[in-house]
Write an enzyme that holds these catalytic residues in place. Structure first.
Site, mmCIF file in Angstrom:
data_model
loop_
_atom_site.group_PDB
_atom_site.id
_atom_site.type_symbol
_atom_site.label_atom_id
_atom_site.label_comp_id
_atom_site.label_asym_id
_atom_site.label_seq_id
_atom_site.Cartn_x
_atom_site.Cartn_y
_atom_site.Cartn_z
ATOM 1 N N ARG A 168 0.763 -0.962 -0.092
ATOM 2 C CA ARG A 168 0.014 -0.105 0.121
ATOM 3 C C ARG A 168 0.875 1.230 0.022
ATOM 4 O O ARG A 168 0.431 2.261 -0.480
ATOM 5 C CB ARG A 168 -0.971 -0.097 1.195
ATOM 6 C CG ARG A 168 -1.766 1.167 1.445
ATOM 7 C CD ARG A 168 -2.773 0.939 2.515
ATOM 8 N NE ARG A 168 -2.342 0.375 3.619
ATOM 9 C CZ ARG A 168 -1.659 0.855 4.539
ATOM 10 N NH1 ARG A 168 -1.269 2.157 4.615
ATOM 11 N NH2 ARG A 168 -1.348 0.377 5.834
ATOM 12 N N TYR A 226 -16.204 21.227 -9.856
ATOM 13 C CA TYR A 226 -16.639 20.076 -10.224
ATOM 14 C C TYR A 226 -17.703 19.648 -8.955
ATOM 15 O O TYR A 226 -17.377 19.627 -7.940
ATOM 16 C CB TYR A 226 -15.541 19.080 -10.231
ATOM 17 C CG TYR A 226 -15.987 17.687 -10.434
ATOM 18 C CD1 TYR A 226 -16.461 16.959 -11.770
ATOM 19 C CD2 TYR A 226 -15.022 16.465 -9.772
ATOM 20 C CE1 TYR A 226 -16.700 15.838 -11.647
ATOM 21 C CE2 TYR A 226 -15.396 15.159 -9.829
ATOM 22 C CZ TYR A 226 -16.025 14.908 -10.879
ATOM 23 O OH TYR A 226 -16.296 13.495 -11.114
ATOM 24 N N ASP A 262 -7.214 22.626 -9.084
ATOM 25 C CA ASP A 262 -7.539 21.274 -10.115
ATOM 26 C C ASP A 262 -7.129 21.606 -11.525
ATOM 27 O O ASP A 262 -7.694 22.413 -12.242
ATOM 28 C CB ASP A 262 -9.168 20.871 -10.218
ATOM 29 C CG ASP A 262 -9.555 19.813 -10.727
ATOM 30 O OD1 ASP A 262 -8.694 19.568 -11.673
ATOM 31 O OD2 ASP A 262 -10.653 19.222 -10.613
ATOM 32 N N LYS A 282 -8.732 11.743 -17.166
ATOM 33 C CA LYS A 282 -8.852 12.253 -18.134
ATOM 34 C C LYS A 282 -7.623 11.992 -19.150
ATOM 35 O O LYS A 282 -7.570 11.139 -19.633
ATOM 36 C CB LYS A 282 -9.300 13.662 -17.972
ATOM 37 C CG LYS A 282 -10.522 13.745 -17.506
ATOM 38 C CD LYS A 282 -11.301 12.958 -16.288
ATOM 39 C CE LYS A 282 -12.628 13.506 -15.948
ATOM 40 N NZ LYS A 282 -13.266 12.867 -14.969
#
Length: 393
Positions: A59, A112, A184, A209
């Protein structure tokens, strides 16, 4: 892992191809191995107790994740990066790394929508208050700063309505008040804008994206400067967040072609956007790189390019008209993501979520992502759709 050569003096296209690669450490193979694993073995108890090896548990990272973290950190000009299982996870982790109970956040009103939901639910439960600000507020954002304000969050441009905030004015106000700055940067990527160079502390990307670029993985990342990276890394680790090795590999693969894909997205989107400005059914085209856009001068000052995502507003018409337009499209899929090779369209109603700035357009807002198809074919598809729109009006 061997020391990465200094590529800072090289062009971005060269850096995209070379950052984060260590063929000398992987038997000459160009790409890092995709390592699937949880347990990491130690050679002896002394090493285990001292934590004296680069990887301790799956992890916490492995050579696959380290390659991408290193590449993103270099491309963003940061002190370190963390990898997340989604873009929203990147946004939330970045916010949680700079906010505590009792703090106040200034959030851009064009953010967003899932991030707005986070602010209005999870952050409220944590005792964090949020004030939404008009994307065009500029230097007047100083009037919203209180003694409890700890951070300002920017999305530039807004990914539905494409307002371009005055980044320099917001950064100046934040620095004067000693606030953390988050951005962002999914739309521009570090190819066209590097937030940390402009005074931001954390650069957030929905790597789903453009970074992945092929619509086959969900992924996010945050890169921070030296002051913000420690709290970011601690928050990321404490929340037990990590991205899967296969998704990291897909992001690494996408990174290598990011520059050439973005150039194609940009060129085709501008062709389509310019064509739309001449259609009688279209009231406004919302693309910051068009000279007629209200934020064009700010975009030209700060950004070196634009991507494939923009919106347009139709003339006022019944819902049947926009349904005829969208349902008949052959090359544009109807889907909520963007940044992949395929073109997409959605219908949006921003007025329902705005609280600090009013959306008054009466027409329909249609957001397009222009993929890698031929621009002429996409224009022909939209032309047929707008003809259907007219016929149903």
């Amino acid at each position: 892992m061997s020391q990465q050569p200094d590529h800072s003096n090289l062009d971005i296209m060269t850096r995209l191809a070379h950052e984060g690669r260590h063929p000398d450490q992987q038997f000459g193979f160009v790409n890092p191995p995709v390592i699937h694993g949880s347990t990491v073995l130690y050679p002896d108890l002394e090493t285990m107790q001292a934590g004296g090896q680069p990887y301790t548990y799956g992890r916490r990272g492995n050579p696959t994740s380290r390659s991408l973290e290193e590449a993103l950190t270099e491309l963003e000009g940061g002190a370190g990066s963390v990898l997340l299982p989604s873009g929203l996870a990147a946004c939330s982790t970045a916010l949680l790394s700079v906010l505590n109970s009792g703090d106040h956040l200034l959030m851009i009103d064009s953010v967003y929508e899932p991030v707005r939901h986070l602010c209005d639910t999870v952050l409220v439960r944590m005792g964090i208050t949020t004030t939404y600000y008009d994307p065009l507020i500029g230097a007047d954002i100083s009037s919203l700063i209180t003694p409890q304000t700890r951070a300002i969050y920017v999305e530039a441009p807004g990914s539905l309505t494409f307002e371009m905030p005055d980044i320099a004015a917001i950064v100046a106000a934040a620095k004067t008040a000693g606030l953390r700055l988050l951005m962002d940067n999914t739309w521009a990527t570090p190819v066209f804008f590097r937030p940390l160079d402009h005074g931001f502390d954390l650069s957030i990307s929905a790597g789903t994206k453009y970074l992945v670029g092929h619509s086959d993985a969900i992924f996010g990342s945050v890169t921070a400067n030296a002051e913000a990276f420690g709290p970011l890394k601690e928050t990321h680790g404490s929340l037990g967040l990590c991205a899967s090795p296969d998704d990291i590999f897909l992001a690494l693969r996408g990174l290598r072609t990011l520059g050439v894909r973005l150039q194609r997205h940009q060129d085709s989107a501008l062709k389509v956007a310019r064509w739309l400005t001449g259609r009688p059914e279209v009231k406004r085209v919302l693309h910051p790189a068009l000279p007629g856009h209200p934020g064009h001068a700010l975009w030209a000052r700060d950004f070196t390019g634009s991507s494939g995502l923009f919106s347009f507003v139709t003339e006022e018409a019944p819902f049947a008209a926009v349904k005829a337009l969208l349902n008949g499209l052959k090359l544009f899929g109807l889907g909520y993501s963007w940044g992949g090779f395929e073109s997409l369209a959605i219908l949006s109603k921003p007025a329902r979520i705005r609280t600090a700035s009013e959306w008054t357009e009466k027409g329909h807002l249609i957001r397009l992502h222009i993929g890698l198809e031929d621009a002429g074919d996409l224009i022909a598809d939209l032309e047929a759709g707008l003809d259907r729109f007219s016929a149903a009006t």
